[in-house]
Design a protein around this motif. Structure first.
Motif, PDB file in Angstrom:
ATOM      1  N   ASP A   1       0.578  -1.169   0.380  1.00 57.55           N
ATOM      2  CA  ASP A   1      -0.232   0.159  -0.031  1.00 57.55           C
ATOM      3  C   ASP A   1       0.892   1.190   0.076  1.00 57.55           C
ATOM      4  O   ASP A   1       1.426   1.498   1.425  1.00 57.55           O
ATOM      5  CB  ASP A   1      -0.823   0.192   1.239  1.00 57.55           C
ATOM      6  N   PHE A   2       0.734   1.792  -1.360  1.00 59.32           N
ATOM      7  CA  PHE A   2       1.491   3.065  -1.595  1.00 59.32           C
ATOM      8  C   PHE A   2       1.351   4.840  -1.029  1.00 59.32           C
ATOM      9  O   PHE A   2       1.198   5.983  -1.515  1.00 59.32           O
ATOM     10  CB  PHE A   2       1.961   3.527  -2.899  1.00 59.32           C
TER      11      PHE A   2
ATOM     12  N   ARG B   1      -2.134   7.321  -0.950  1.00 63.51           N
ATOM     13  CA  ARG B   1      -3.180   8.019  -1.956  1.00 63.51           C
ATOM     14  C   ARG B   1      -2.763   9.018  -3.376  1.00 63.51           C
ATOM     15  O   ARG B   1      -0.952   8.924  -2.664  1.00 63.51           O
ATOM     16  CB  ARG B   1      -3.954   9.205  -1.406  1.00 63.51           C
ATOM     17  N   GLN B   2      -3.069   8.346  -3.968  1.00 63.05           N
ATOM     18  CA  GLN B   2      -2.488   9.222  -5.404  1.00 63.05           C
ATOM     19  C   GLN B   2      -2.560  10.766  -5.675  1.00 63.05           C
ATOM     20  O   GLN B   2      -3.231  11.188  -4.590  1.00 63.05           O
ATOM     21  CB  GLN B   2      -2.901   8.749  -6.252  1.00 63.05           C
TER      22      GLN B   2
ATOM     23  N   THR C   1       2.376   9.080  -5.248  1.00 64.93           N
ATOM     24  CA  THR C   1       1.283   8.922  -4.013  1.00 64.93           C
ATOM     25  C   THR C   1       2.052   9.996  -2.810  1.00 64.93           C
ATOM     26  O   THR C   1       3.830  10.019  -2.408  1.00 64.93           O
ATOM     27  CB  THR C   1       0.977   7.202  -3.645  1.00 64.93           C
TER      28      THR C   1
ATOM     29  N   ASP D   1       5.921   7.976  -9.708  1.00 66.88           N
ATOM     30  CA  ASP D   1       5.976   7.011 -10.084  1.00 66.88           C
ATOM     31  C   ASP D   1       6.776   5.645 -10.111  1.00 66.88           C
ATOM     32  O   ASP D   1       6.989   4.090 -10.194  1.00 66.88           O
ATOM     33  CB  ASP D   1       5.438   6.319 -11.339  1.00 66.88           C
TER      34      ASP D   1
ATOM     35  N   ILE E   1       8.255   4.593  -7.267  1.00 65.13           N
ATOM     36  CA  ILE E   1       7.146   3.412  -6.767  1.00 65.13           C
ATOM     37  C   ILE E   1       7.787   1.757  -6.862  1.00 65.13           C
ATOM     38  O   ILE E   1       7.973   0.576  -6.133  1.00 65.13           O
ATOM     39  CB  ILE E   1       6.040   3.611  -6.482  1.00 65.13           C
TER      40      ILE E   1
ATOM     41  N   THR F   1      -2.439   1.836  -4.219  1.00 64.92           N
ATOM     42  CA  THR F   1      -3.655   2.724  -3.666  1.00 64.92           C
ATOM     43  C   THR F   1      -4.522   2.896  -3.071  1.00 64.92           C
ATOM     44  O   THR F   1      -4.722   2.019  -2.884  1.00 64.92           O
ATOM     45  CB  THR F   1      -3.859   4.070  -5.107  1.00 64.92           C
ATOM     46  N   ASN F   2      -4.943   4.764  -3.105  1.00 60.50           N
ATOM     47  CA  ASN F   2      -6.460   4.274  -2.274  1.00 60.50           C
ATOM     48  C   ASN F   2      -7.529   5.054  -2.497  1.00 60.50           C
ATOM     49  O   ASN F   2      -6.080   5.923  -3.392  1.00 60.50           O
ATOM     50  CB  ASN F   2      -6.449   4.238  -0.462  1.00 60.50           C
ATOM     51  N   ASN F   3      -8.534   5.564  -2.480  1.00 58.97           N
ATOM     52  CA  ASN F   3      -9.225   6.283  -3.496  1.00 58.97           C
ATOM     53  C   ASN F   3      -9.548   7.510  -2.734  1.00 58.97           C
ATOM     54  O   ASN F   3     -10.501   8.604  -2.891  1.00 58.97           O
ATOM     55  CB  ASN F   3     -10.803   5.295  -4.082  1.00 58.97           C
TER      56      ASN F   3
ATOM     57  N   TRP G   1      -1.934   4.601 -12.759  1.00 56.52           N
ATOM     58  CA  TRP G   1      -2.426   3.887 -12.218  1.00 56.52           C
ATOM     59  C   TRP G   1      -1.522   2.385 -13.102  1.00 56.52           C
ATOM     60  O   TRP G   1      -1.022   1.983 -12.622  1.00 56.52           O
ATOM     61  CB  TRP G   1      -2.787   3.497 -10.800  1.00 56.52           C
TER      62      TRP G   1
ATOM     63  N   ASN H   1      -6.346  -0.657  -4.684  1.00 51.51           N
ATOM     64  CA  ASN H   1      -6.987   0.027  -4.312  1.00 51.51           C
ATOM     65  C   ASN H   1      -7.966  -0.282  -3.357  1.00 51.51           C
ATOM     66  O   ASN H   1      -9.158  -1.145  -3.266  1.00 51.51           O
ATOM     67  CB  ASN H   1      -7.773   0.724  -5.371  1.00 51.51           C
TER      68      ASN H   1
END
Length: 289
Positions: A63-64, A66-67, A76, A87, A90, A115-117, A136, A155
């Motif tokens: 888990d990196f 939030r974008q 992120t 990126d 990463i 990532t997350n949303n 992504w 995500n």
């Protein structure tokens, strides 16, 4: 021969992931990680890869956070920090992690670059959600696997209601569609049932779509508490085509369920669903993050 097997496994995972079969509690859970700034040190990421517990299912999430687009570069903010990684950084971290894994393990794993949303200032309906999904997808598509690993995207999809970073279902579906248009590498949702958290911003159809309904999307939902298992039963009731890849838990932190209790809670909710009994649509995979 091992390399051929690894490549075949990767190919079969990426090109035809939508299948279902009944399964039982996995014998062990994999370890997954919230990436920290220390991982930018190549030796740290390498040693983290060496220390991985692959688990029975071999699903490992990186888990990196939030974008973010800083005006010229996508990347992120690492989880819980204001530390920006691009990126390209990463990809370097992932490479060092996977190389470290190969040095200590022979079991093939599937590593999800995740990532997350949560909404970082992108307005509802903004085309930035599509741009972010495309980015992504490109990031995952251009990150090579190693001899004992396959690579996919991930995500942590939630509503984030109450955090100040609300994400809406329509925007997240746009993100996933853009990701899937850019790559056919699987996309793992390891979040929560956003339609239960924020029903005015999410529908059950949208949760189903980003979990299984779209072409390359899978789900290992977070089951930290029994109530979340019941919520995912509701998504299953909405569309019984849903197949659940496994579960995500957090080592029992703060009174949450252990990984085995989490898997059993979700499997029992689906199997004993009074509307659709004996469904058995939870795969034998679990991870701790």
């Amino acid at each position: 021969m091992l390399m051929i097997f690894s490549l075949f496994l990767c190919f079969s995972f990426v090109t035809d992931v939508h299948f279902a079969y009944a399964d039982s509690l996995p014998s062990s859970a994999s370890s997954s990680y919230y990436v920290t700034p220390s991982w930018t040190n190549s030796s740290t990421a390498y040693s983290q890869g060496q220390s991985v517990t692959p688990g029975y299912g071999g699903d490992v999430i990186l888990d990196f956070g939030r974008q973010y687009y800083n005006g010229s570069t996508w990347g992120t903010y690492l989880p819980g920090t204001s530390y920006f990684v691009s990126d390209s950084q990463i990809q370097t971290i992932v490479h060092n992690f996977l190389t470290g894994y190969d040095s200590a393990h022979t079991q093939v794993i599937f590593a999800y670059i995740a990532t997350n949303n949560d909404n970082v200032g992108w307005s509802q309906g903004s085309t930035t959600w599509t741009d972010a999904g495309t980015d992504w997808g490109a990031l995952v598509d251009s990150t090579p696997p190693t001899i004992n690993t396959a690579v996919g995207g991930g995500n942590d999809i939630e509503s984030w209601y109450g955090t100040g970073f609300i994400a809406y279902g329509s925007d997240t579906v746009n993100w996933c569609n853009a990701y899937n248009s850019r790559t056919h590498m699987r996309m793992l949702n390891y979040g929560s049932d956003a339609s239960s958290e924020y029903p005015s911003g999410w529908t059950k159809q949208q949760v189903y779509s980003v979990s299984w309904g779209l072409s390359d999307d899978l789900v290992m939902p977070e089951i930290y508490y029994n109530s979340q298992a019941s919520q995912w039963q509701g998504i299953y009731d909405y569309n019984t085509n849903l197949y659940i890849w496994g579960t995500t838990s957090e080592y029992g932190y703060g009174g949450s369920l252990s990984w085995s209790d989490a898997w059993n809670a979700l499997n029992n909710a689906i199997t004993n669903d009074p509307t659709h009994p004996n469904s058995n649509d939870v795969q034998a995979s679990a991870t701790n993050i």
